[in-house]
Motif scaffolding. Structure first.
Motif, short mmCIF file in Angstrom:
data_model
loop_
_atom_site.label_atom_id
_atom_site.label_comp_id
_atom_site.label_asym_id
_atom_site.label_seq_id
_atom_site.Cartn_x
_atom_site.Cartn_y
_atom_site.Cartn_z
N ALA A 1 0.83 -1.20 0.00
CA ALA A 1 0.00 0.00 0.00
C ALA A 1 0.87 1.25 0.00
CB ALA A 1 -0.93 -0.01 1.21
N SER A 2 1.96 1.22 0.74
CA SER A 2 2.88 2.36 0.77
C SER A 2 3.54 2.57 -0.58
CB SER A 2 3.94 2.14 1.85
OG SER A 2 3.35 2.06 3.14
N ALA A 3 3.83 1.48 -1.29
CA ALA A 3 4.40 1.60 -2.64
C ALA A 3 3.40 2.26 -3.59
CB ALA A 3 4.80 0.22 -3.16
N THR A 4 2.12 1.99 -3.39
CA THR A 4 1.08 2.63 -4.20
C THR A 4 1.07 4.13 -3.96
OG1 THR A 4 -0.24 0.62 -4.00
CG2 THR A 4 -1.36 2.59 -4.82
N ALA A 5 1.17 4.53 -2.69
CA ALA A 5 1.19 5.96 -2.35
C ALA A 5 2.40 6.65 -2.95
CB ALA A 5 1.17 6.13 -0.83
N ALA A 6 3.56 5.98 -2.90
CA ALA A 6 4.78 6.57 -3.46
C ALA A 6 4.67 6.74 -4.97
CB ALA A 6 5.98 5.68 -3.11
N LEU A 7 4.15 5.71 -5.64
CA LEU A 7 3.99 5.77 -7.09
C LEU A 7 3.02 6.89 -7.47
CD1 LEU A 7 4.41 4.58 -9.93
CD2 LEU A 7 2.64 2.89 -9.39
N SER A 8 1.92 6.98 -6.76
CA SER A 8 0.92 8.01 -7.05
C SER A 8 1.51 9.41 -6.88
CB SER A 8 -0.29 7.85 -6.14
OG SER A 8 -0.92 6.61 -6.32
N ARG A 9 2.29 9.59 -5.81
CA ARG A 9 2.87 10.91 -5.56
C ARG A 9 3.82 11.33 -6.67
NH1 ARG A 9 3.52 14.43 -1.34
NH2 ARG A 9 2.75 12.97 0.24
N MET A 10 4.70 10.43 -7.08
CA MET A 10 5.68 10.77 -8.11
C MET A 10 5.00 11.13 -9.42
SD MET A 10 9.09 10.62 -7.43
CE MET A 10 9.97 9.88 -8.80
N ILE A 11 3.99 10.36 -9.79
CA ILE A 11 3.27 10.63 -11.04
C ILE A 11 2.51 11.94 -10.94
CG2 ILE A 11 1.40 9.84 -12.55
CD1 ILE A 11 2.23 6.98 -11.84
N ARG A 12 1.83 12.16 -9.82
CA ARG A 12 1.04 13.37 -9.64
C ARG A 12 1.93 14.62 -9.69
NH1 ARG A 12 -1.20 11.72 -5.46
NH2 ARG A 12 0.08 12.73 -3.89
N ASP A 13 3.07 14.55 -9.05
CA ASP A 13 3.96 15.71 -9.04
C ASP A 13 4.51 15.99 -10.44
OD1 ASP A 13 5.55 17.57 -7.04
OD2 ASP A 13 6.99 16.87 -8.54
N ALA A 14 4.90 14.94 -11.16
CA ALA A 14 5.41 15.12 -12.52
C ALA A 14 4.34 15.68 -13.44
CB ALA A 14 5.94 13.79 -13.06
N ASP A 15 3.11 15.23 -13.23
CA ASP A 15 2.00 15.70 -14.05
C ASP A 15 1.72 17.18 -13.80
OD1 ASP A 15 -0.06 15.38 -15.91
OD2 ASP A 15 -1.52 14.82 -14.39
N THR A 16 1.82 17.59 -12.54
CA THR A 16 1.49 18.96 -12.16
C THR A 16 2.59 19.95 -12.48
OG1 THR A 16 0.11 18.12 -10.34
CG2 THR A 16 0.79 20.43 -10.22
N THR A 17 3.83 19.57 -12.16
CA THR A 17 4.95 20.52 -12.29
C THR A 17 5.67 20.42 -13.62
OG1 THR A 17 6.61 19.02 -11.34
CG2 THR A 17 5.30 20.35 -9.80
N ARG A 18 5.50 19.28 -14.31
CA ARG A 18 6.22 18.99 -15.55
C ARG A 18 7.73 18.96 -15.33
NH1 ARG A 18 3.39 19.72 -20.19
NH2 ARG A 18 5.06 18.43 -21.06
N ARG A 19 8.14 18.64 -14.12
CA ARG A 19 9.56 18.52 -13.77
C ARG A 19 9.73 17.32 -12.85
NH1 ARG A 19 13.30 21.10 -16.47
NH2 ARG A 19 14.63 21.32 -14.64
N LEU A 20 10.90 16.71 -12.92
CA LEU A 20 11.29 15.70 -11.94
C LEU A 20 12.22 16.38 -10.94
CD1 LEU A 20 10.47 12.66 -12.03
CD2 LEU A 20 10.17 13.85 -14.17
N SER A 21 11.98 16.17 -9.66
CA SER A 21 12.77 16.86 -8.65
C SER A 21 13.17 15.93 -7.52
CB SER A 21 11.97 18.03 -8.06
OG SER A 21 10.90 17.56 -7.27
N PRO A 22 14.31 16.21 -6.87
CA PRO A 22 14.70 15.42 -5.70
C PRO A 22 13.66 15.51 -4.58
CG PRO A 22 16.54 16.76 -6.48
CD PRO A 22 15.33 17.21 -7.23
N GLU A 23 13.04 16.70 -4.44
CA GLU A 23 12.07 16.89 -3.37
C GLU A 23 10.88 15.93 -3.52
OE1 GLU A 23 14.70 20.21 -3.78
OE2 GLU A 23 13.31 19.34 -5.26
N ALA A 24 10.38 15.79 -4.74
CA ALA A 24 9.26 14.87 -4.98
C ALA A 24 9.67 13.43 -4.72
CB ALA A 24 8.74 15.03 -6.40
N MET A 25 10.90 13.09 -5.10
CA MET A 25 11.39 11.74 -4.87
C MET A 25 11.51 11.46 -3.36
SD MET A 25 14.78 9.87 -6.38
CE MET A 25 14.06 9.65 -8.01
N LEU A 26 12.00 12.45 -2.60
CA LEU A 26 12.11 12.26 -1.16
C LEU A 26 10.73 12.11 -0.51
CD1 LEU A 26 14.94 14.81 -0.31
CD2 LEU A 26 15.09 12.32 -0.22
#
Length: 409
Positions: A126-151
């Motif tokens: 379940a935690s892996a699902t939350a992590a995956l969702s967050r990374m995709i959502r942030d990339a979709d919103t900001t159009r950037r990959l960032s260390p902060e989103a990964m952390l």
């Protein structure tokens, strides 16, 4: 002292180099040979921010074809079938966890998603699902990959893990290794670069991830392999590294709505997948690029079938509950179940905008019609399952794995 790594026959990418560094075991435990070790040979990946990857004609055709198939699926079903993305997302998170030998039943996984009690493996999934969702959502919103989103994603992955919570959301500050002894990097399969080099390597990696001049499939394959070589976390590198694949695809708009379960194709050939990462370290990126393209193509093809199956399931439910009318609570519950096949009264009430009594009445009607089944061993915190959809989640994973095995057999 720096030496160059072994060069394979098909060298198409800078190979990792190696450096001997001082080493002293921090733990007093373990065999004497580990405690006496004073040196470690670390792998140093190339800097890739500005590198290009030239493809031969056959690989270029494979990459273009899988990207086209993925875009077509997203165009046809992505906007109109929200349930498909939810099922794909969860299939991906489950099978990405399985690559790390983390497994649980879908029912336990669903209870963990609801936060109503489940075993440690289910909570991890379940935690892996939350992590995956967050990374995709942030990339979709900001159009950037960032260390902060990964952390943040890493924090999502481990915040519920008692043994790792203190390291959740933090890049490593100590030397780590893959395989071999638990106490020292003796016999390790891969020793990542020293911790003091990780920030610079990550700056370089994110610069590569945020480029727009590479084919997205090539970009995700190389970025994933580079991330796994850097291994910037003490734990969770595999799962976070596979979230990076989907975050890049979303940032590049290779997908706009869907998350095809690429990990489902990789889990069927764990040894081949790990060998492809080793090939990358030896200076051959073609293996991981071709494997990623194949995984995407298989996952995309089977997701078409799942889209058709989900629509058929929804039609069957409608026939079983003919009194459900568009706009009423029961009709909307059936739509919700296609996305959330494991739920409780609280979730149904929140998602449907109902009070708990109205949500419970709708769920009772769905249970009487055989659409829902109350899960066993959930007397204190009742949970209901839509088995038709859960069976499709399992079948999607099984079909992708079977296709991958057949293709490589």
């Amino acid at each position: 002292m720096t030496t160059t790594g072994a060069t394979p026959v098909a060298n198409d990418w800078p190979a990792h180099t190696f450096d001997v560094r001082p080493w002293r075991q921090s733990s007093p435990r373990g065999p004497r040979v580990d405690r006496l070790r004073r040196e470690v040979t670390v792998a140093l990946p190339p800097l890739i921010a500005e590198l290009d990857y030239p493809m031969d004609r056959s690989l270029g055709a494979m990459v273009a074809a899988c990207a086209g198939d993925l875009g077509h699926l997203d165009l046809v079903h992505g906007r109109t079938l929200a349930a498909l993305n939810h099922l794909q997302l969860r299939t991906e998170a489950v099978d990405s966890s399985k690559i790390e030998n983390v497994d649980a039943s879908l029912a336990d996984y669903g209870r963990a998603l609801l936060g109503v009690g489940a075993n440690a493996s289910a909570v991890s999934m379940a935690s892996a699902t939350a992590a995956l969702s967050r990374m995709i959502r942030d990339a979709d919103t900001t159009r950037r990959l960032s260390p902060e989103a990964m952390l943040q994603a890493h924090h999502d992955l481990f915040r519920r893990n008692a043994d790792e919570a203190h390291r959740a959301g933090r890049f490593r500050t100590t030397q780590n290794w893959v395989g071999g002894s638990d106490y020292a990097p003796r016999g390790a399969l891969h020793v990542p670069p020293p911790p003091e080099t990780v920030p610079d390597y990550l700056d370089d990696l994110f610069a590569f991830c945020n480029r727009d001049d590479l084919p997205p499939v090539v970009q995700v394959a190389i970025a994933h392999a580079q991330f796994e070589s850097i291994h910037p976390f003490i734990d969770g590198n595999g799962r976070i590294g596979r979230t990076l694949i989907h975050a890049i695809l979303r940032r590049r708009r290779a997908t706009r709505h869907l998350t095809v379960p690429i990990a489902s194709a990789l889990v069927s050939h764990r040894d081949t997948y790990f060998a492809a990462l080793n090939d990358y370290r030896s200076g051959n990126a073609r293996t991981i690029v071709a494997m990623m393209a194949t995984a995407i193509r298989i996952a995309t093809a089977e997701s078409w079938a799942t889209a058709t199956n989900v629509l058929a399931i929804r039609d069957r439910w409608g026939a079983a509950l003919p009194d459900a009318r568009p706009g009423d609570s029961l009709f909307r519950l059936l739509d919700l179940l296609a996305e959330e096949p494991i739920l409780n009264v609280d979730l149904a009430a929140r998602r449907l905008g109902l009070d708990e009594d109205a949500a419970s009445q709708a769920m009772d009607a769905a249970t009487t019609a055989g659409v829902l089944t109350r899960a066993r061993r959930t007397r204190k915190a009742p949970v209901w399952l839509a088995h038709d959809v859960l069976d499709e989640v399992e079948d999607l994973s099984a079909r992708i794995q079977a296709s991958a095995r057949q293709l490589r057999g």
